[in-house]
Design a protein around this motif. Structure first.
Motif, PDB file in Angstrom:
ATOM      1  N   MET A  34       0.860  -1.174   0.000  1.00  0.00           N
ATOM      2  CA  MET A  34       0.000   0.000   0.000  1.00  0.00           C
ATOM      3  C   MET A  34       0.900   1.229   0.000  1.00  0.00           C
ATOM      4  SD  MET A  34      -3.121  -1.198   0.135  1.00  0.00           S
ATOM      5  CE  MET A  34      -4.061   0.258   0.601  1.00  0.00           C
ATOM      6  N   GLY A  35       0.514   2.229  -0.761  1.00  0.00           N
ATOM      7  CA  GLY A  35       1.378   3.393  -0.860  1.00  0.00           C
ATOM      8  C   GLY A  35       0.619   4.703  -0.860  1.00  0.00           C
ATOM      9  N   TRP A  36       1.379   5.757  -0.672  1.00  0.00           N
ATOM     10  CA  TRP A  36       0.858   7.118  -0.776  1.00  0.00           C
ATOM     11  C   TRP A  36       1.659   7.857  -1.851  1.00  0.00           C
ATOM     12  CZ3 TRP A  36      -3.399   9.076   1.545  1.00  0.00           C
ATOM     13  CH2 TRP A  36      -3.906   8.390   2.655  1.00  0.00           C
ATOM     14  N   PHE A  37       0.938   8.581  -2.671  1.00  0.00           N
ATOM     15  CA  PHE A  37       1.524   9.424  -3.702  1.00  0.00           C
ATOM     16  C   PHE A  37       0.942  10.821  -3.565  1.00  0.00           C
ATOM     17  CE2 PHE A  37       3.535   6.248  -6.541  1.00  0.00           C
ATOM     18  CZ  PHE A  37       3.044   5.089  -5.949  1.00  0.00           C
ATOM     19  N   ARG A  38       1.553  11.788  -4.222  1.00  0.00           N
ATOM     20  CA  ARG A  38       0.997  13.136  -4.205  1.00  0.00           C
ATOM     21  C   ARG A  38       1.238  13.828  -5.531  1.00  0.00           C
ATOM     22  NH1 ARG A  38       5.159  16.066   0.121  1.00  0.00           N
ATOM     23  NH2 ARG A  38       6.998  16.181  -1.266  1.00  0.00           N
ATOM     24  N   GLN A  39       0.378  14.788  -5.810  1.00  0.00           N
ATOM     25  CA  GLN A  39       0.516  15.573  -7.024  1.00  0.00           C
ATOM     26  C   GLN A  39       0.264  17.031  -6.705  1.00  0.00           C
ATOM     27  OE1 GLN A  39      -1.901  14.336 -10.377  1.00  0.00           O
ATOM     28  NE2 GLN A  39      -0.518  15.363 -11.803  1.00  0.00           N
ATOM     29  N   LYS A  43       2.581  19.767 -11.483  1.00  0.00           N
ATOM     30  CA  LYS A  43       3.664  18.787 -11.399  1.00  0.00           C
ATOM     31  C   LYS A  43       3.142  17.374 -11.626  1.00  0.00           C
ATOM     32  CE  LYS A  43       6.668  21.412  -8.302  1.00  0.00           C
ATOM     33  NZ  LYS A  43       7.474  21.359  -7.046  1.00  0.00           N
ATOM     34  N   GLU A  44       4.084  16.477 -11.897  1.00  0.00           N
ATOM     35  CA  GLU A  44       3.734  15.076 -12.053  1.00  0.00           C
ATOM     36  C   GLU A  44       3.430  14.459 -10.688  1.00  0.00           C
ATOM     37  OE1 GLU A  44       3.870  15.151 -15.971  1.00  0.00           O
ATOM     38  OE2 GLU A  44       3.757  13.187 -14.996  1.00  0.00           O
ATOM     39  N   ARG A  45       2.641  13.410 -10.702  1.00  0.00           N
ATOM     40  CA  ARG A  45       2.394  12.676  -9.465  1.00  0.00           C
ATOM     41  C   ARG A  45       3.692  12.006  -9.032  1.00  0.00           C
ATOM     42  NH1 ARG A  45      -2.496   8.789  -9.922  1.00  0.00           N
ATOM     43  NH2 ARG A  45      -1.050   7.669 -11.287  1.00  0.00           N
ATOM     44  N   SER A  88       5.525  24.181   3.014  1.00  0.00           N
ATOM     45  CA  SER A  88       4.669  24.643   1.917  1.00  0.00           C
ATOM     46  C   SER A  88       4.805  23.729   0.699  1.00  0.00           C
ATOM     47  CB  SER A  88       5.009  26.084   1.541  1.00  0.00           C
ATOM     48  OG  SER A  88       6.376  26.199   1.190  1.00  0.00           O
ATOM     49  N   GLU A  89       5.977  23.169   0.496  1.00  0.00           N
ATOM     50  CA  GLU A  89       6.185  22.288  -0.661  1.00  0.00           C
ATOM     51  C   GLU A  89       5.489  20.928  -0.516  1.00  0.00           C
ATOM     52  OE1 GLU A  89       8.548  23.909   1.115  1.00  0.00           O
ATOM     53  OE2 GLU A  89      10.394  22.686   1.237  1.00  0.00           O
ATOM     54  N   ASP A  90       4.894  20.673   0.642  1.00  0.00           N
ATOM     55  CA  ASP A  90       4.097  19.458   0.815  1.00  0.00           C
ATOM     56  C   ASP A  90       2.668  19.651   0.296  1.00  0.00           C
ATOM     57  OD1 ASP A  90       5.700  19.034   3.976  1.00  0.00           O
ATOM     58  OD2 ASP A  90       6.139  17.940   2.116  1.00  0.00           O
ATOM     59  N   THR A  91       2.318  20.854  -0.072  1.00  0.00           N
ATOM     60  CA  THR A  91       0.988  21.130  -0.606  1.00  0.00           C
ATOM     61  C   THR A  91       0.756  20.310  -1.877  1.00  0.00           C
ATOM     62  OG1 THR A  91       0.850  23.353   0.307  1.00  0.00           O
ATOM     63  CG2 THR A  91      -0.493  22.895  -1.647  1.00  0.00           C
ATOM     64  N   ALA A  92      -0.316  19.519  -1.869  1.00  0.00           N
ATOM     65  CA  ALA A  92      -0.599  18.624  -2.992  1.00  0.00           C
ATOM     66  C   ALA A  92      -1.896  17.877  -2.723  1.00  0.00           C
ATOM     67  CB  ALA A  92       0.538  17.616  -3.185  1.00  0.00           C
ATOM     68  N   VAL A  93      -2.362  17.184  -3.739  1.00  0.00           N
ATOM     69  CA  VAL A  93      -3.415  16.191  -3.547  1.00  0.00           C
ATOM     70  C   VAL A  93      -2.713  14.862  -3.262  1.00  0.00           C
ATOM     71  CG1 VAL A  93      -5.357  14.971  -4.567  1.00  0.00           C
ATOM     72  CG2 VAL A  93      -5.000  17.405  -5.073  1.00  0.00           C
ATOM     73  N   TYR A  94      -3.099  14.237  -2.182  1.00  0.00           N
ATOM     74  CA  TYR A  94      -2.481  12.983  -1.759  1.00  0.00           C
ATOM     75  C   TYR A  94      -3.398  11.818  -2.117  1.00  0.00           C
ATOM     76  CZ  TYR A  94       1.233  15.422   0.651  1.00  0.00           C
ATOM     77  OH  TYR A  94       2.339  16.200   0.938  1.00  0.00           O
ATOM     78  N   TRP A 109      -6.544   2.923  -6.981  1.00  0.00           N
ATOM     79  CA  TRP A 109      -6.269   4.285  -6.508  1.00  0.00           C
ATOM     80  C   TRP A 109      -7.499   4.881  -5.843  1.00  0.00           C
ATOM     81  CZ3 TRP A 109      -1.506   6.685  -7.072  1.00  0.00           C
ATOM     82  CH2 TRP A 109      -0.575   6.009  -7.868  1.00  0.00           C
ATOM     83  N   GLY A 110      -7.235   5.714  -4.848  1.00  0.00           N
ATOM     84  CA  GLY A 110      -8.309   6.481  -4.251  1.00  0.00           C
ATOM     85  C   GLY A 110      -8.547   7.765  -5.019  1.00  0.00           C
ATOM     86  N   GLN A 111      -9.498   8.543  -4.541  1.00  0.00           N
ATOM     87  CA  GLN A 111      -9.878   9.765  -5.249  1.00  0.00           C
ATOM     88  C   GLN A 111      -9.010  10.960  -4.863  1.00  0.00           C
ATOM     89  OE1 GLN A 111     -11.276   8.718  -2.508  1.00  0.00           O
ATOM     90  NE2 GLN A 111     -11.503  10.562  -1.252  1.00  0.00           N
ATOM     91  N   GLY A 112      -8.241  10.816  -3.811  1.00  0.00           N
ATOM     92  CA  GLY A 112      -7.334  11.876  -3.388  1.00  0.00           C
ATOM     93  C   GLY A 112      -7.921  12.758  -2.303  1.00  0.00           C
TER      94      GLY A 112
END
Length: 119
Positions: A34-39, A43-45, A88-94, A109-112
């Protein structure tokens, strides 16, 4: 059929903390990883963190090492991402994601959930 549902995002000041949750269906929660990603905007995810379910071993992207922690609650089919010392650079959709088998892609994938860190 929704199989991954994230929650816990919001607006937080720099230096603050948030905990993201991802509730998975039982079948998805039994995935290999299981993982977490952000976009972030424009920027790219990107990969943030992952946990291998059978071993409990974890991995983190360099920008979040020492600040973020991934964990699971097997009784609740839930994966968490504890985020401390937010910048501030952590701002994203996770996004929460599942890799069903070793060597395969993240294929669920979830909806974010939106995280905004204000400086």
């Amino acid at each position: 059929q929704v199989q991954l549902v994230e929650s816990g995002g919001g607006v937080v000041q720099a230096g603050g903390s948030l905990r993201l949750s991802c509730v998975a269906s039982e079948r998805i929660f039994s995935s290999y990883s299981m993982g977490w990603f952000r976009q972030a905007p424009g920027k790219e995810r990107e990969f943030v963190s992952r946990i291998i379910r059978s071993e409990g071993s974890t991995s983190y992207a360099d920008p979040v090492k020492g600040r973020f922690t991934i964990s699971t609650d097997n009784a609740k089919n839930t994966v968490y991402l504890q985020m401390n010392s937010l910048k501030s650079e952590d701002t994203a959709v996770y996004y929460c994601a599942a890799k069903e088998r070793l060597g395969g892609p993240y294929n669920a994938w979830g909806q974010g959930t939106q995280v905004i860190v204000s400086s």
